[in-house]
Enzyme design. Sequence first.
Site, PDB file in Angstrom:
ATOM      1  N   LYS A   1       1.094  -1.318   0.131  1.00 38.06           N
ATOM      2  CA  LYS A   1      -0.043   0.149   0.001  1.00 38.06           C
ATOM      3  C   LYS A   1       0.653   1.086   0.282  1.00 38.06           C
ATOM      4  O   LYS A   1       2.186   1.121   0.400  1.00 38.06           O
ATOM      5  CB  LYS A   1      -0.969   0.070   1.236  1.00 38.06           C
ATOM      6  CG  LYS A   1      -0.244  -0.053   2.436  1.00 38.06           C
ATOM      7  CD  LYS A   1       0.393   1.167   3.105  1.00 38.06           C
ATOM      8  CE  LYS A   1       0.920   1.226   4.430  1.00 38.06           C
ATOM      9  NZ  LYS A   1       1.926   2.376   4.815  1.00 38.06           N
TER      10      LYS A   1
ATOM     11  N   ASP B   1      -0.944  -1.037  11.045  1.00 31.02           N
ATOM     12  CA  ASP B   1      -1.794  -1.105   9.574  1.00 31.02           C
ATOM     13  C   ASP B   1      -2.117  -2.421   9.187  1.00 31.02           C
ATOM     14  O   ASP B   1      -2.442  -2.655   7.871  1.00 31.02           O
ATOM     15  CB  ASP B   1      -0.825  -0.168   8.633  1.00 31.02           C
ATOM     16  CG  ASP B   1       0.532  -0.798   8.327  1.00 31.02           C
ATOM     17  OD1 ASP B   1       0.943  -1.870   9.115  1.00 31.02           O
ATOM     18  OD2 ASP B   1       1.225  -0.401   7.537  1.00 31.02           O
TER      19      ASP B   1
END
Length: 267
Positions: free
Chosen positions: A8, A132
């Site tokens: 990401k 995350d």
Amino acid sequence: MIVFPNAKINIGLNVVELRSDGYHNLETVFYPIKIHDALEVVLSDELRFTSSGNFLPGNAADNLCLKAYHLIKKEHDLPPVNIHLHKNIPIGAGLGGGSADAGFFIKLLNEVCEIGLSTETMQNYARQLGADCAFFIGNKPVFAFEKGDRFEEIQLDLAAYYLVLVMPPIHVSTAEAYGGVKPVRSESDLRSALKLPVEEWKALVENNFERSVFEHHPQIKAVKEALYQQGAIYAAMSGSGASVFGIFNKKPDLQKFEQANQVFYDV
């Protein structure tokens, strides 16, 4: 069974405040990109973890996939599995590669072992492994807040643009990045800014880590500046670094970058 955990990028990253538990509250947008690892999990006679590809620093026993297995095994009767990770996502790049592996492992283990975990339950396991990790359970663009582990859906689609990622031969540790940042609430709302045309992001969408990281690693700053010189309409460091991504209207010519950096096209 094999899955392909993807990386990401962070689009905007505001370090808002220091929490009482030692973490920081953040505001950022996680956006999945196409760079990926390969992760295989099969039933076995004993628990094994092996890896290939990019070198994994540290002790293999500390890998987040193994930690996820032992975490879930506390509450579920898991059989032994053989885990193999082929590492392709650059390490120390601000791309969440280790977190992606952990999140995808939880989903894959849930399927292989037929545990029947809900999405929410898988996210709660993932939150215990890293700030995350939970993002990769849903793996869709989100506005992330608190420690980066709480999400709101955000409508953001960059498919019409050409994304390039440049990874200099530099490792920026999370501790180093946080050691140089001063928490402060942003004057602009990130969600509102990202609703504007990408061409307007440069003046509004910032990564708070850039100032201190660029000071200690001017090579990373030079990459960002060079991407703008090559026609990027927006460029920024991802997460705490060291990778820098550029958003272009068309494929750029970045051959000169390839001599000293890893360059990933059309991510």
